[in-house]
Design a protein around this motif. Structure first.
Motif, mmCIF file in Angstrom:
data_model
loop_
_atom_site.group_PDB
_atom_site.id
_atom_site.type_symbol
_atom_site.label_atom_id
_atom_site.label_comp_id
_atom_site.label_asym_id
_atom_site.label_seq_id
_atom_site.Cartn_x
_atom_site.Cartn_y
_atom_site.Cartn_z
ATOM 1 N N LEU A 22 3.273 6.171 17.933
ATOM 2 C CA LEU A 22 3.840 4.827 18.067
ATOM 3 C C LEU A 22 3.966 4.186 16.686
ATOM 4 C CD1 LEU A 22 1.627 3.702 21.086
ATOM 5 C CD2 LEU A 22 4.065 4.229 21.186
ATOM 6 N N PRO A 23 4.868 3.227 16.506
ATOM 7 C CA PRO A 23 5.011 2.562 15.202
ATOM 8 C C PRO A 23 3.972 1.460 14.990
ATOM 9 C CG PRO A 23 6.673 1.743 16.713
ATOM 10 C CD PRO A 23 5.933 2.820 17.456
ATOM 11 N N SER A 27 0.837 -1.197 0.000
ATOM 12 C CA SER A 27 0.000 0.000 0.000
ATOM 13 C C SER A 27 0.871 1.246 0.000
ATOM 14 C CB SER A 27 -0.907 0.027 1.232
ATOM 15 O OG SER A 27 -1.705 -1.123 1.316
ATOM 16 N N VAL A 28 0.289 2.334 -0.416
ATOM 17 C CA VAL A 28 0.958 3.632 -0.314
ATOM 18 C C VAL A 28 0.179 4.473 0.694
ATOM 19 C CG1 VAL A 28 1.902 3.588 -2.643
ATOM 20 C CG2 VAL A 28 -0.378 4.530 -2.275
ATOM 21 N N ASN A 29 0.865 5.430 1.299
ATOM 22 C CA ASN A 29 0.239 6.311 2.292
ATOM 23 C C ASN A 29 -0.434 5.523 3.415
ATOM 24 O OD1 ASN A 29 0.975 8.567 0.700
ATOM 25 N ND2 ASN A 29 -0.868 8.319 -0.545
ATOM 26 N N LYS A 30 0.266 4.510 3.894
ATOM 27 C CA LYS A 30 -0.286 3.664 4.944
ATOM 28 C C LYS A 30 -0.285 4.401 6.278
ATOM 29 C CE LYS A 30 1.984 -0.105 6.444
ATOM 30 N NZ LYS A 30 3.099 0.586 5.890
ATOM 31 N N LEU A 31 -1.427 4.322 6.986
ATOM 32 C CA LEU A 31 -1.527 4.946 8.297
ATOM 33 C C LEU A 31 -0.672 4.198 9.312
ATOM 34 C CD1 LEU A 31 -5.399 5.494 8.472
ATOM 35 C CD2 LEU A 31 -3.677 7.274 8.207
ATOM 36 N N SER A 32 -0.143 4.914 10.288
ATOM 37 C CA SER A 32 0.576 4.263 11.378
ATOM 38 C C SER A 32 0.277 5.004 12.663
ATOM 39 C CB SER A 32 2.088 4.243 11.114
ATOM 40 O OG SER A 32 2.592 5.564 11.065
ATOM 41 N N GLY A 33 0.410 4.292 13.781
ATOM 42 C CA GLY A 33 0.223 4.915 15.081
ATOM 43 C C GLY A 33 -1.191 5.360 15.374
ATOM 44 N N HIS A 34 -2.179 4.681 14.779
ATOM 45 C CA HIS A 34 -3.561 5.093 14.994
ATOM 46 C C HIS A 34 -4.077 4.523 16.314
ATOM 47 C CE1 HIS A 34 -6.895 6.922 12.500
ATOM 48 N NE2 HIS A 34 -7.512 6.599 13.621
ATOM 49 N N VAL A 51 15.811 -8.033 11.624
ATOM 50 C CA VAL A 51 16.328 -7.394 12.841
ATOM 51 C C VAL A 51 16.034 -5.892 12.800
ATOM 52 C CG1 VAL A 51 18.399 -6.855 14.169
ATOM 53 C CG2 VAL A 51 18.102 -9.148 13.204
ATOM 54 N N GLU A 52 16.202 -5.293 11.641
ATOM 55 C CA GLU A 52 15.904 -3.865 11.493
ATOM 56 C C GLU A 52 14.428 -3.596 11.770
ATOM 57 O OE1 GLU A 52 16.121 -0.326 8.085
ATOM 58 O OE2 GLU A 52 16.712 -2.369 7.587
ATOM 59 N N THR A 53 13.558 -4.478 11.262
ATOM 60 C CA THR A 53 12.124 -4.318 11.494
ATOM 61 C C THR A 53 11.791 -4.458 12.970
ATOM 62 O OG1 THR A 53 11.637 -5.193 9.284
ATOM 63 C CG2 THR A 53 9.831 -5.175 10.863
ATOM 64 N N PHE A 54 12.449 -5.389 13.644
ATOM 65 C CA PHE A 54 12.235 -5.547 15.092
ATOM 66 C C PHE A 54 12.539 -4.232 15.817
ATOM 67 C CE2 PHE A 54 14.075 -6.197 19.291
ATOM 68 C CZ PHE A 54 13.053 -6.878 19.939
ATOM 69 N N TYR A 55 13.673 -3.630 15.507
ATOM 70 C CA TYR A 55 14.032 -2.375 16.176
ATOM 71 C C TYR A 55 13.052 -1.256 15.827
ATOM 72 C CZ TYR A 55 18.530 -4.269 17.779
ATOM 73 O OH TYR A 55 19.508 -4.995 18.411
ATOM 74 N N LYS A 56 12.507 -1.284 14.617
ATOM 75 C CA LYS A 56 11.526 -0.267 14.223
ATOM 76 C C LYS A 56 10.241 -0.376 15.041
ATOM 77 C CE LYS A 56 12.947 0.543 9.423
ATOM 78 N NZ LYS A 56 12.573 0.373 7.993
ATOM 79 N N LEU A 57 9.982 -1.576 15.556
ATOM 80 C CA LEU A 57 8.791 -1.785 16.388
ATOM 81 C C LEU A 57 8.874 -1.042 17.715
ATOM 82 C CD1 LEU A 57 7.787 -5.559 16.112
ATOM 83 C CD2 LEU A 57 6.211 -3.628 16.139
ATOM 84 N N ILE A 58 10.079 -0.712 18.143
ATOM 85 C CA ILE A 58 10.277 -0.065 19.447
ATOM 86 C C ILE A 58 10.060 1.442 19.290
ATOM 87 C CG2 ILE A 58 11.944 0.360 21.279
ATOM 88 C CD1 ILE A 58 13.234 -2.349 20.536
ATOM 89 N N ILE A 115 9.260 10.913 19.009
ATOM 90 C CA ILE A 115 8.148 10.947 18.062
ATOM 91 C C ILE A 115 6.811 10.695 18.754
ATOM 92 C CG2 ILE A 115 7.148 9.800 16.034
ATOM 93 C CD1 ILE A 115 9.960 9.285 15.036
ATOM 94 N N VAL A 116 6.829 9.902 19.819
ATOM 95 C CA VAL A 116 5.585 9.533 20.509
ATOM 96 C C VAL A 116 4.946 10.773 21.133
ATOM 97 C CG1 VAL A 116 4.610 8.186 22.413
ATOM 98 C CG2 VAL A 116 6.399 7.204 20.966
ATOM 99 N N ASP A 117 3.636 10.900 20.941
ATOM 100 C CA ASP A 117 2.878 12.003 21.520
ATOM 101 C C ASP A 117 3.009 11.977 23.049
ATOM 102 O OD1 ASP A 117 0.084 13.029 22.702
ATOM 103 O OD2 ASP A 117 0.427 14.034 20.788
ATOM 104 N N LEU A 118 3.089 13.149 23.651
ATOM 105 C CA LEU A 118 3.318 13.242 25.099
ATOM 106 C C LEU A 118 2.255 12.505 25.910
ATOM 107 C CD1 LEU A 118 4.490 16.955 25.508
ATOM 108 C CD2 LEU A 118 5.869 14.884 25.741
ATOM 109 N N GLN A 119 1.024 12.481 25.407
ATOM 110 C CA GLN A 119 -0.032 11.790 26.143
ATOM 111 C C GLN A 119 0.254 10.295 26.267
ATOM 112 O OE1 GLN A 119 -2.180 13.496 27.610
ATOM 113 N NE2 GLN A 119 -3.045 15.167 26.419
ATOM 114 N N TRP A 120 1.055 9.764 25.345
ATOM 115 C CA TRP A 120 1.327 8.333 25.325
ATOM 116 C C TRP A 120 2.671 7.974 25.953
ATOM 117 C CZ3 TRP A 120 -2.317 4.821 24.045
ATOM 118 C CH2 TRP A 120 -3.497 5.344 23.512
#
Length: 683
Positions: free
Chosen positions: A384-385, A360-367, A450-457, A462-467
């Motif tokens: 969040l990722p 997909s293109v323009n995929k949403l993340s952190g919803h 391994v790179e994808t695993f680290y991206k999960l963290i 970047i994380v919103d302060l509320q979270w």
């Protein structure tokens, strides 16, 4: 009105009312709707609420069609105006139960809460009424029954709901003409009215567009408005099924010709862990209406296909989803009490979804989800990722999670949300990380995985302060777990404190980035658990004020002395190592290291030794003037500029501290020993 007192039988005094009894005024359906529409925005949330109601009813499929035809059944019947077009027809494949017919006629509060259904979010509460942004009245046809809701009738002191069984519709009602808006849609045919026991398998909603401004709303929807409504819904549709138990299929069609039709389908589902037990407990909870004692979880991999136009090509998203339902014996006392608060009527459910593969293109993340994605806005994006689901306490319009900056801190709904984020979600999040780590091991710990695993963290910047409530508990778990990968011994996962990280304290990363590859090779060859960390993980360490063992010149010098593996390295690799171990200017620590580059044709190296024969730094290009002395000379042309400057500094220190030697060469003496290097001037 005045009050007087009289002595009661119990010896006390009770108030006695004098005057005419009065009743509190109750708002009409119309007044209730007006208040709801002020709170509930229009747009894609209208359709999202219909998805939620279909999910709560147990439907697996929901289809939405805009019929732009100007349908007019005629004016001969009192009910004909309710079946006019254009309008939106919504279908789901579940039939209304008695409880649904009662619930949909309620106004003002969620019917789900009154029924004590801890795992249902909507069940025809206020959200359904948002359809009145579009229409002045709604028709529902399901099973053996038809219902018309007309809030404007309440202002005329008439009944605002009218229902009939399909069997009771006679030819006098001209059903074939009246029900034209439903005809040939999703398997409905008006001829079923004439069957002995007419029944439609499924549920149909007819939402005719408002023709003129009314007391409900002045807004009139046009074809363009409906198109925008559908487009807004489509932006969220590919992620809608992720945390739903029942809905697997969503369809949109614009006009009877299926123009701009659109389809989202959950086509594959693989249960990897615990889902059967999870579903079993969920069903038991629905029956006994109470939460489990112990926490249960499930891990699923699903594939969601999106067809932008009918079936002409599609996109495919692969998701890993981990869901939790927390047991009462495994939560804090405060959350246990809140989970039993009937005023909240919320359940300790959370979920995490991560897209592992997509075209997909323009995929949403952190919803942020409350089973369905909250309306897309800055406040519904966590940073969040992953997508995060929870049975959150929402603001009244169900658009946003309630946070302390918006409400009174003594509000139990705020305490619930804080606990859901800080106590429950870190466990859920860690589970998906552990699951993905096992996937890495299974597939050989490839660099991409391994790179994808680290991206999960999550990246704390970047994380919103509320979270941020989620971050420290999650990071604390990660730093204690084997969450870091080293290629040592063929590849393994280790704790951060058992490693050497590619961090250079006191210097910038860029200064040593070029030599990092060589240093990594050296440390691995020397048996060190070297780990290479992406930027987001280094930010995590800074956020937690956690300082793992880093790469320092002293660490490298110690490993050079303890191993001979590097002796066969290429010249350029040795020079890179030399540049790094010279960078802290601890020249006395070089003693014995075979890394002093000589000027002979074989480009050999000599040891830094205080008691060896003199080695000279040649400060110009006059090497030809010293034939046969190449193995005792260091020439500028044979070493990088940075190394050359350091070697010259060593020689200069020897000359300044020297107590013997000619005018053309000065010695660097240390503890009475002979120098590492002397300096030769142009003579």
């Amino acid at each position: 009105m005045s009050l007087s007192s009289g002595k009661g039988n119990n010896g006390g005094y009770l108030p006695k009312v004098v005057g005419t009894p009065q009743h509190m005024e109750n708002e009409t359906l119309l007044e209730g709707l007006q208040n709801i529409l002020d709170d509930y925005p229009d747009g894609s949330q209208i359709l999202r609420e219909m998805v939620q109601n279909a999910e709560d009813a147990g439907a697996t499929c929901m289809k939405i069609m805009y019929d732009s035809r100007p349908i007019d059944p005629g004016d001969s019947l009192n009910i004909s105006k309710y079946f006019k077009g254009p309008g939106i027809c919504i279908y789901n494949d579940e039939t209304f139960k008695d409880i649904d017919w009662r619930g949909i006629k309620k106004i003002g509060a969620s019917f789900k809460r009154k029924l004590n259904e801890p795992l249902k979010v909507g069940r025809f509460g206020q959200g359904f009424k948002s359809v009145f942004h579009i229409a002045d009245h709604v028709v529902i046809l399901s099973g053996k029954k038809l219902l018309i809701i007309d809030p404007l009738k309440s202002e005329e002191k008439e009944d605002d709901c009218w229902s009939a069984s399909l069997k009771d519709l006679s030819e006098d009602d001209s059903p074939q003409k009246t029900l034209t808006c439903f005809d040939c849609k999703y398997g409905f045919n008006s001829d079923i009215i004439f069957e002995d026991e007419p029944e439609y398998e499924g549920t149909l909603f007819w939402i005719p567009l408002r023709e003129k401004s009314s007391l409900i709303s002045p807004k009139l929807y046009t074809n363009e408005n409906i198109y925008q409504l559908f487009e807004s819904f489509k932006r969220e549709a590919p992620i809608i099924p992720l945390f739903l138990r029942h809905i697997k299929n969503l369809e949109l069609s614009f006009g009877q010709t299926d123009k701009l039709s659109y389809r989202v389908e959950l086509v594959e589902e693989h249960v990897l862990e615990g889902n059967k037990e999870y579903e079993k407990v969920i069903r038991e909870i629905e029956q006994r209406k109470s939460l489990p004692d112990t926490t249960i979880s499930s891990v699923r991999e699903v594939v969601v296909q999106t067809y932008p136009r009918a079936r002409k090509g599609f996109t495919k998203d692969h998701w890993t989803i981990v869901q939790y339902l927390y047991g009462s014996t495994q939560m804090s006392q405060s959350m246990k009490l809140l989970s039993r608060d009937k005023g909240l009527s919320l359940s300790p459910c959370t979920g995490i979804a991560f897209c592992t593969k997509s075209n997909s293109v323009n995929k949403l993340s952190g919803h942020v989800f409350c089973f369905l994605p909250l309306p897309l806005s800055d406040r519904s994006i966590s940073g969040l990722p992953v997508h995060v689901n929870g049975f959150f306490a929402l603001e009244h319009n169900r658009c946003h999670v309630k946070f302390g900056c918006d409400q009174d801190q003594n509000d139990n709904s705020l305490l619930w949300n804080d606990g859901l984020i800080s106590e429950f979600l870190p466990q859920n999040y860690n589970h998906i990380l552990c699951h993905f780590k096992e996937m890495c091991k299974k597939d050989g710990n490839t660099p991409d995985l391994v790179e994808t695993f680290y991206k999960l963290i999550p990246d704390p910047d970047i994380v919103d302060l509320q979270w941020h409530l989620l971050l420290k508990p999650l990071y604390a778990i990660l730093l204690k777990d084997t969450s870091f990968y080293t290629t040592q011994n063929g590849g393994k996962w280790i704790q951060i404190d058992d490693s050497v990280a590619d961090i250079f304290y006191g210097t910038t990363q860029n200064e040593h980035e070029k030599v990092l590859q060589v240093l990594e090779k050296l440390l691995i060859d020397c048996g060190v658990n070297f780990i290479k960390l992406p930027k987001n993980i280094k930010k995590v360490l800074k956020y937690m004020d956690h300082n793992p063992m880093s790469i320092t010149p002293q660490l490298i010098r110690d490993n050079l002395r303890s191993s001979e593996c590097w002796q066969e390295y290429k010249i350029v690799q040795k020079l890179s190592i030399l540049a790094f171990i010279l960078s802290d200017k601890q020249y006395g620590e070089l003693d014995g290291l075979n890394l002093l580059p000589l000027s002979d044709d074989e480009h050999t190296f000599s040891k830094f030794l205080n008691d060896a024969e003199d080695i000279y730094v040649l400060c110009d290009e006059s090497l030809d003037l010293f034939p046969g002395f190449e193995r005792r000379l260091v020439s500028k042309k044979n070493v990088p500029d940075g190394v050359w400057k350091e070697l010259v500094e060593i020689a200069e220190k020897g000359r300044r501290k020297g107590s013997q030697g000619s005018t053309s060469s000065r010695g660097f003496l240390s503890s009475g020993k002979r120098p590492f290097l002397d300096e030769i001037y142009n003579i």
